[in-house]
Design an enzyme around this catalytic site. Structure first.
Site, PDB file in Angstrom:
ATOM      1  CG  LEU A   1       3.187  -3.790   4.783  1.00  9.75           C
ATOM      2  CD1 LEU A   1       1.776  -3.899   4.979  1.00  9.75           C
ATOM      3  CD2 LEU A   1       3.687  -4.891   3.754  1.00  9.75           C
TER       4      LEU A   1
ATOM      5  CG  ASP B   1      -6.884   1.924  -2.541  1.00  8.70           C
ATOM      6  OD1 ASP B   1      -6.773   1.517  -3.859  1.00  8.70           O
ATOM      7  OD2 ASP B   1      -7.404   3.135  -2.324  1.00  8.70           O
ATOM      8  CG  LEU B   2      -4.786  -4.895  -0.877  1.00  8.23           C
ATOM      9  CD1 LEU B   2      -3.780  -5.645  -1.635  1.00  8.23           C
ATOM     10  CD2 LEU B   2      -5.940  -5.730  -0.499  1.00  8.23           C
ATOM     11  CG  ASP B   3      -1.962  -4.009   4.048  1.00  8.62           C
ATOM     12  OD1 ASP B   3      -2.820  -4.196   4.767  1.00  8.62           O
ATOM     13  OD2 ASP B   3      -1.018  -4.908   3.515  1.00  8.62           O
ATOM     14  CD  GLU B   4      -1.730   1.901  -1.069  1.00  3.98           C
ATOM     15  OE1 GLU B   4      -2.200   2.888  -1.667  1.00  3.98           O
ATOM     16  OE2 GLU B   4      -0.893   1.288  -1.813  1.00  3.98           O
TER      17      GLU B   4
END
Length: 297
Positions: free
Chosen positions: A208, A238-241
């Site tokens: 990602l 922020d999902l994958d953050e």
């Protein structure tokens, strides 16, 4: 992730009298001495201590592992003392007496490598927690849960049922007083409300944001990537953050086929996830400014 001195209400179990105190706040002189004197004054011995200073943010972090088996006062008195010192130095703290095992739930879809690793490491005594349930949007891994005698719950998720299903999942987690949810390759997006209701750790590959969506390893192979990796982080809005807890990488060469990338990637994913979960349940993490200080195990 909650960071407070909230009173623990779960049923205590027989465990060594070893507590953990985590503190962080503005860097200034006298912090280490103040907390050392506080613990000594209450009859507690320091087993080990680790500290870190973020000079760019002028923040100080410390984790103190202490023995309170010969404590001269009581928990309330020591807790009040911690609060007083924190107020004096404008610090935040988390005090864990270490006598209540954390309740952990695992969420998984069809990929089983991370689930197996968590359950095997737990059985081996490497994860000091209770894995109280496994939740899935597919029935495929029921046999794995049965092999370890962990309750398995299937929640069919569709576009129309997602909101109702999440509400039911959160009610189940609350009923069992779950402290941590581990997304062991759970292939559904969880909502902001879910992340705010319980601590959540997620694992994903390192491609990602270059290779999002399905078959990232296939597309990485087509591009001839030379490094692959895995990232474990706290799930946020922020999902994958979210704040990164653990990462690892391995090299790839032109000799590696897609199956080799998949095999190496799965090995990284399951090891990185276990290390992140272990750090969390051992109170070795302090989150600040969307990143983590992770003290040594």
């Amino acid at each position: 992730m909650s960071f407070s001195n909230a009173k623990q209400t779960k049923t205590p179990i027989a465990r060594p009298q070893l507590g953990t105190l985590r503190i962080h706040g503005p860097d200034q002189n006298g912090i280490v001495a103040a907390f050392s004197q506080l613990l000594y004054g209450h009859g507690c011995g320091i087993v080990d201590s680790e500290q870190h200073t973020d000079h760019s943010a002028n923040l100080f972090f410390q984790r103190i592992h202490f023995d309170y088996s010969k404590m001269l006062t009581d928990r309330i008195s020591l807790g009040n003392g911690v609060d007083e010192v924190c107020k004096r130095f404008d610090m935040k703290s988390a005090l864990n007496w270490g006598d209540v095992r954390q309740q952990v739930a695992i969420m998984v879809s069809k990929y089983d490598h991370c689930l197996w690793e968590l359950l095997l490491r737990h059985r081996a005594g490497e994860l000091d927690c209770d894995i109280c349930m496994i939740l899935s949007n597919h029935p495929d891994l029921q046999t794995v849960a049965d092999a370890f005698q962990v309750p398995f719950h299937v929640f069919k998720v569709t576009k129309d049922t997602k909101e109702a299903v999440e509400k039911e999942e959160l009610e189940l987690l609350a009923t069992h007083k779950v402290d941590l949810v581990v997304l062991a390759r759970y292939m559904q997006i969880i909502t902001d409300n879910f992340c705010e209701s319980v601590s959540v750790i997620n694992i994903h590959h390192s491609f990602l944001p270059a290779f999002i969506g399905g078959k990232p390893y296939h597309r990485a192979h087509e591009r001839g990537v030379k490094l692959i990796g895995a990232t474990a982080h706290y799930a946020t809005a922020d999902l994958d953050e979210g704040p990164i807890i653990e990462q690892d990488i391995t090299r790839i060469s032109h000799r590696d086929e897609v199956d080799d990338l998949l095999r190496k990637g799965r090995l990284l994913e399951k090891n990185v996830l276990v290390h992140a979960v272990k750090a969390h349940i051992e109170d070795r993490i302090i989150v600040y400014n969307n990143k983590c200080v992770v003290f040594d195990g």
